[in-house]
Design a protein around this motif. Structure first.
Motif, PDB file in Angstrom:
ATOM      1  N   SER A 180     -48.394   8.252  -3.944  1.00 47.16           N
ATOM      2  CA  SER A 180     -48.052   7.834  -2.591  1.00 47.16           C
ATOM      3  C   SER A 180     -49.349   7.670  -1.803  1.00 47.16           C
ATOM      4  CB  SER A 180     -47.148   8.877  -1.916  1.00 47.16           C
ATOM      5  OG  SER A 180     -47.038   8.624  -0.536  1.00 47.16           O
ATOM      6  N   ARG A 181     -49.717   6.425  -1.456  1.00 49.98           N
ATOM      7  CA  ARG A 181     -50.988   6.211  -0.768  1.00 49.98           C
ATOM      8  C   ARG A 181     -50.973   6.770   0.652  1.00 49.98           C
ATOM      9  NH1 ARG A 181     -51.006   1.404   2.310  1.00 49.98           N
ATOM     10  NH2 ARG A 181     -49.133   0.131   2.070  1.00 49.98           N
ATOM     11  N   SER A 182     -49.797   6.810   1.300  1.00 48.14           N
ATOM     12  CA  SER A 182     -49.735   7.330   2.662  1.00 48.14           C
ATOM     13  C   SER A 182     -50.063   8.816   2.718  1.00 48.14           C
ATOM     14  CB  SER A 182     -48.352   7.079   3.271  1.00 48.14           C
ATOM     15  OG  SER A 182     -47.348   7.755   2.548  1.00 48.14           O
ATOM     16  N   ALA A 183     -49.875   9.538   1.596  1.00 54.96           N
ATOM     17  CA  ALA A 183     -50.207  10.962   1.563  1.00 54.96           C
ATOM     18  C   ALA A 183     -51.699  11.186   1.751  1.00 54.96           C
ATOM     19  CB  ALA A 183     -49.739  11.578   0.247  1.00 54.96           C
ATOM     20  N   PHE A 184     -52.499  10.147   1.522  1.00 64.54           N
ATOM     21  CA  PHE A 184     -53.947  10.246   1.686  1.00 64.54           C
ATOM     22  C   PHE A 184     -54.433   9.437   2.885  1.00 64.54           C
ATOM     23  CE2 PHE A 184     -53.019  11.096  -2.743  1.00 64.54           C
ATOM     24  CZ  PHE A 184     -53.744  12.252  -2.971  1.00 64.54           C
ATOM     25  N   GLY A 185     -53.541   9.144   3.810  1.00 62.50           N
ATOM     26  CA  GLY A 185     -53.931   8.451   5.029  1.00 62.50           C
ATOM     27  C   GLY A 185     -54.076   6.953   4.884  1.00 62.50           C
ATOM     28  N   MET A 186     -53.570   6.376   3.801  1.00 62.28           N
ATOM     29  CA  MET A 186     -53.667   4.931   3.582  1.00 62.28           C
ATOM     30  C   MET A 186     -52.320   4.283   3.887  1.00 62.28           C
ATOM     31  SD  MET A 186     -56.023   4.767   0.137  1.00 62.28           S
ATOM     32  CE  MET A 186     -54.994   5.909  -0.806  1.00 62.28           C
ATOM     33  N   SER A 187     -51.957   4.256   5.161  1.00 64.13           N
ATOM     34  CA  SER A 187     -50.630   3.780   5.549  1.00 64.13           C
ATOM     35  C   SER A 187     -50.642   2.400   6.189  1.00 64.13           C
ATOM     36  CB  SER A 187     -49.988   4.774   6.522  1.00 64.13           C
ATOM     37  OG  SER A 187     -50.810   4.970   7.662  1.00 64.13           O
ATOM     38  N   GLN A 188     -51.824   1.791   6.348  1.00 66.91           N
ATOM     39  CA  GLN A 188     -51.869   0.459   6.929  1.00 66.91           C
ATOM     40  C   GLN A 188     -51.216  -0.563   6.005  1.00 66.91           C
ATOM     41  OE1 GLN A 188     -55.306  -0.963   9.022  1.00 66.91           O
ATOM     42  NE2 GLN A 188     -56.241   1.080   9.091  1.00 66.91           N
TER      43      GLN A 188
END
Length: 210
Positions: A180-188
């Motif tokens: 999950s990329r959003s778990a590492f702050g990559m939510s753009q």
């Protein structure tokens, strides 16, 4: 592991990169637990010309974006093979992403995703646990991306298929991971690219210092 390892080594799976992960591994000539536990304490290092870390991201309503990382380092240390004490250390140089598209490469390296100028590497540290007699185990540890550290766990298949003098001199590995990329702050770009990214890892580990 230093921020910039000087020797090109492994990535288990390996890589490399999962907060809440699932994994599948292909069928292969497995490495038995008994064979693994008969080894002396030693470190296996990656043969860089026989390894690959790939990924697949899926935009909404468009074909998957596939690519690979050209540079990654690491090691698997058999501290005491008679016990489950087998350590994994890996690093991926995120600026070496290659998708075949300058637009995708630049987007992935930008602050919208990895921000490679500030955070050049993804770092994984953990241990191989829960071995079965088919050579499948779980890599349990932590992954750091963009200075965010998350628990990471994925399955890996160790294999002796097409590997001479396995496991004394070399071991093959294979696996797939979903992160999950959003778990590492990559939510753009969440409205355009799905949150889950699939990673595949494979290669050969060669016995180093004994």
């Amino acid at each position: 592991m230093p921020a910039r390892p000087t020797t090109r080594l492994l990535a288990a799976a390996l890589l490399t990169m999962a907060a809440c992960t699932t994994a599948t591994v292909p069928n292969a000539q497995s490495l038995t637990v008994d064979a693994l536990r008969s080894l002396p304490p030693q470190t296996y290092v990656l043969a860089p010309d026989q390894a690959e870390v790939g990924f697949s991201a899926r935009p909404v309503a468009f074909p998957a974006i596939k690519g690979r990382f050209e540079s990654f380092d690491g090691a698997v240390m058999v501290v005491d093979a008679s016990t489950p004490n087998i350590k994994v250390e890996t690093a991926v140089d995120l600026a070496t992403v290659e998708t075949g598209s300058d637009f995708y490469d630049n987007t992935i390296k930008s602050d919208a995703w990895f921000d490679v100028e500030t955070y050049p590497q993804a770092i994984f540290s953990g241990s191989l646990v829960d071995w079965t007699d088919t050579g499948t185990g779980v890599v349990d540890g932590t992954l750091t991306i963009r200075d965010v550290t998350q628990p990471a766990q994925f399955a890996i298949q160790l294999t002796c298929e097409d590997v001479p003098r396995c496991p004394q001199d070399a071991v093959g590995f294979d696996g797939e991971i979903t992160l999950s990329r959003s778990a590492f702050g990559m939510s753009q770009f969440s409205g355009f690219v799905r949150d889950k990214v699939e990673l595949s890892v494979s290669g050969t580990l060669v016995a180093g210092a004994r």
